[in-house]
Design an enzyme around this catalytic site. Sequence first.
Site, PDB file in Angstrom:
ATOM      1  N   GLU A 285       0.829  -1.213   0.000  1.00  0.00           N
ATOM      2  CA  GLU A 285       0.000   0.000   0.000  1.00  0.00           C
ATOM      3  C   GLU A 285       0.859   1.257   0.000  1.00  0.00           C
ATOM      4  O   GLU A 285       0.429   2.308  -0.439  1.00  0.00           O
ATOM      5  CB  GLU A 285      -0.928   0.014   1.222  1.00  0.00           C
ATOM      6  CG  GLU A 285      -2.286  -0.564   0.927  1.00  0.00           C
ATOM      7  CD  GLU A 285      -3.317  -0.326   2.028  1.00  0.00           C
ATOM      8  OE1 GLU A 285      -3.023   0.352   3.025  1.00  0.00           O
ATOM      9  OE2 GLU A 285      -4.431  -0.849   1.869  1.00  0.00           O
ATOM     10  N   HIS A 306       8.114 -26.611  -1.529  1.00  0.00           N
ATOM     11  CA  HIS A 306       7.482 -27.734  -2.230  1.00  0.00           C
ATOM     12  C   HIS A 306       6.294 -27.261  -3.064  1.00  0.00           C
ATOM     13  O   HIS A 306       5.487 -28.070  -3.515  1.00  0.00           O
ATOM     14  CB  HIS A 306       7.078 -28.803  -1.214  1.00  0.00           C
ATOM     15  CG  HIS A 306       8.272 -29.339  -0.471  1.00  0.00           C
ATOM     16  ND1 HIS A 306       8.876 -30.536  -0.778  1.00  0.00           N
ATOM     17  CD2 HIS A 306       9.014 -28.788   0.524  1.00  0.00           C
ATOM     18  CE1 HIS A 306       9.929 -30.714   0.006  1.00  0.00           C
ATOM     19  NE2 HIS A 306      10.036 -29.658   0.803  1.00  0.00           N
ATOM     20  N   LYS A 420     -14.260   0.099  -3.793  1.00  0.00           N
ATOM     21  CA  LYS A 420     -15.358   0.500  -2.901  1.00  0.00           C
ATOM     22  C   LYS A 420     -16.431   1.261  -3.693  1.00  0.00           C
ATOM     23  O   LYS A 420     -17.623   1.018  -3.506  1.00  0.00           O
ATOM     24  CB  LYS A 420     -14.839   1.407  -1.780  1.00  0.00           C
ATOM     25  CG  LYS A 420     -13.923   0.712  -0.806  1.00  0.00           C
ATOM     26  CD  LYS A 420     -13.571   1.665   0.324  1.00  0.00           C
ATOM     27  CE  LYS A 420     -12.425   1.129   1.157  1.00  0.00           C
ATOM     28  NZ  LYS A 420     -11.887   2.112   2.070  1.00  0.00           N
TER      29      LYS A 420
HETATM   30  O1  PA5 Z   1      -3.511   1.028   5.865  1.00  0.00           O
HETATM   31  C1  PA5 Z   1      -4.622   1.467   5.685  1.00  0.00           C
HETATM   32  O2  PA5 Z   1      -4.883   2.678   5.805  1.00  0.00           O
HETATM   33  C2  PA5 Z   1      -5.774   0.553   5.335  1.00  0.00           C
HETATM   34  O3  PA5 Z   1      -5.353  -0.749   5.152  1.00  0.00           O
HETATM   35  C3  PA5 Z   1      -6.813   0.561   6.442  1.00  0.00           C
HETATM   36  O4  PA5 Z   1      -6.209   0.150   7.648  1.00  0.00           O
HETATM   37  C4  PA5 Z   1      -7.987  -0.343   6.105  1.00  0.00           C
HETATM   38  O5  PA5 Z   1      -8.519   0.000   4.865  1.00  0.00           O
HETATM   39  C5  PA5 Z   1      -9.048  -0.258   7.167  1.00  0.00           C
HETATM   40  O6  PA5 Z   1      -9.515   1.049   7.276  1.00  0.00           O
HETATM   41  P1  PA5 Z   1     -10.286   1.526   8.565  1.00  0.00           P
HETATM   42  O7  PA5 Z   1      -9.385   1.407   9.730  1.00  0.00           O
HETATM   43  O8  PA5 Z   1     -10.663   2.947   8.256  1.00  0.00           O
HETATM   44  O9  PA5 Z   1     -11.497   0.643   8.707  1.00  0.00           O
END
Ligand code: PA5
Length: 444
Positions: A285, A306, A420
């Site tokens: 990310e 494996h 989303k």
């Molecule tokens: O690293 C990030 O920002 C994302 O992976 C969020 O943690 C994830 O989308 C969950 O979001 P939230 O904590 O708003 O539910």
Amino acid sequence: MKLNIQAALQFLAEDAIEKMQPAVANAMQQLEEATCPGNDFLGWLHLPSSTPDSLVQDIKATAAVLREQCDAIVVAGIGGSYLGARAVIEALDDNFSWLKESKNPRILFAGNNISEDYLSELIDYLSGRRFGVINISKSGTTTETAITFRLLKRLCEEQRGKDVAKDVIVAITDAQKGAARTTADKEGYKTFVIPDNVGGRFSVLTPVGLLPIACAGFDIEALLQGAREMEEATASDVPYNENPAALYAATRNALYASGKKIELLANYQPKLHFMNEWWKQLYGESEGKDLKGIFPASVDLTTDLHSMGQWIQEGERTIFETVISVENPARKLTVPADDENLDGLNFLAGKRIDEVNKMAELGTRLAHVDGGVPNLLVSIEKLDEYNLGQLIYFFEKACGISGLLLAVNPFNQPGVEAYKRNMFALLGKPGYEAESEAIKERIK
Ligand code: PA5
């Protein structure tokens, strides 16, 4: 924690790492002075040294209440709101804790998928049990977590009554915004705040990770202590050649520039499976944007030798490997001698199982290097809170530097919104009417 980049250097020009030093120093300065892209999300940088003891004590006291009142605690969260806690808990826990009697409540993870079967089977398990919920969502609106929480809140209230439910449901969310905050305030839940300036994937050392880890019975002070020492060991005034975060970031970017587009994180301990998952989110990310970024992949070894071993050894030469090695196991077990030796294993008799594992690790690293896979080694002394705290902060700091070397904003994740928008349009969420029409046209 130690980093060894020797087995990667032979794949790079002699001065490749040295040449990156000015860019690394610049990235570290930008982090420190908060002048980099995403500079409103740098709260993680000094979390270990700035977490007040009062917060740690509050987390421990809350964990004590949940541990006292619950046989199972469901951590509802997705992505950065659960992976760090799960990585630490599974790394520290007995491999078979779910089959053994324990004084600790069972920690379960949900809110990280939308599977009807998963949720139904979870509800089956929780029915009739004394369970509590830690509802974790920074935005407070994430669909996977929100659906799960709606189901669990109802079940908990039905089984334990609203008064007890209020004591065994804890919310970790934004200080003001979001549905999780609104619900928590209305119902009177205990809450912890996810600081505005800490993104989900950098939040394991906030209550997001610390509360579930404390509920599982592990020492969050030792975790923070390890992280604090790594904060010092990776500070910008530590010389480049002695700074593991700087060297890891430099090496992986030099390899990327030389055509190694995939990094495999490998472990030789099944307990580290979720550390891999946490790391993949952290780096994926943070770096996968603007049509750039090393693809973070992972393997659990020797298991995956494996299945993936053939590809790693002889597939397209676009990968490099980072091995997490645990120097000392917690337990002791040797290979027994056998008079008949039908399996031919007497050459191992009397050897520790870990020695066999270590020779597999070394043999595999050598084979991979011979096969054209550069190798980095991250060693920790043992699997305990202190060493995991070091490992976590090391990877976080290196990730911040690495993303800046790549010239992306390591602290946003705009691409996560795309699915989303489509999902909300397809489900007819209010506010998505225009997208809904457009998407219906596309799928005709
Ligand atoms: O690293 C990030 O920002 C994302 O992976 C969020 O943690 C994830 O989308 C969950 O979001 P939230 O904590 O708003 O539910």
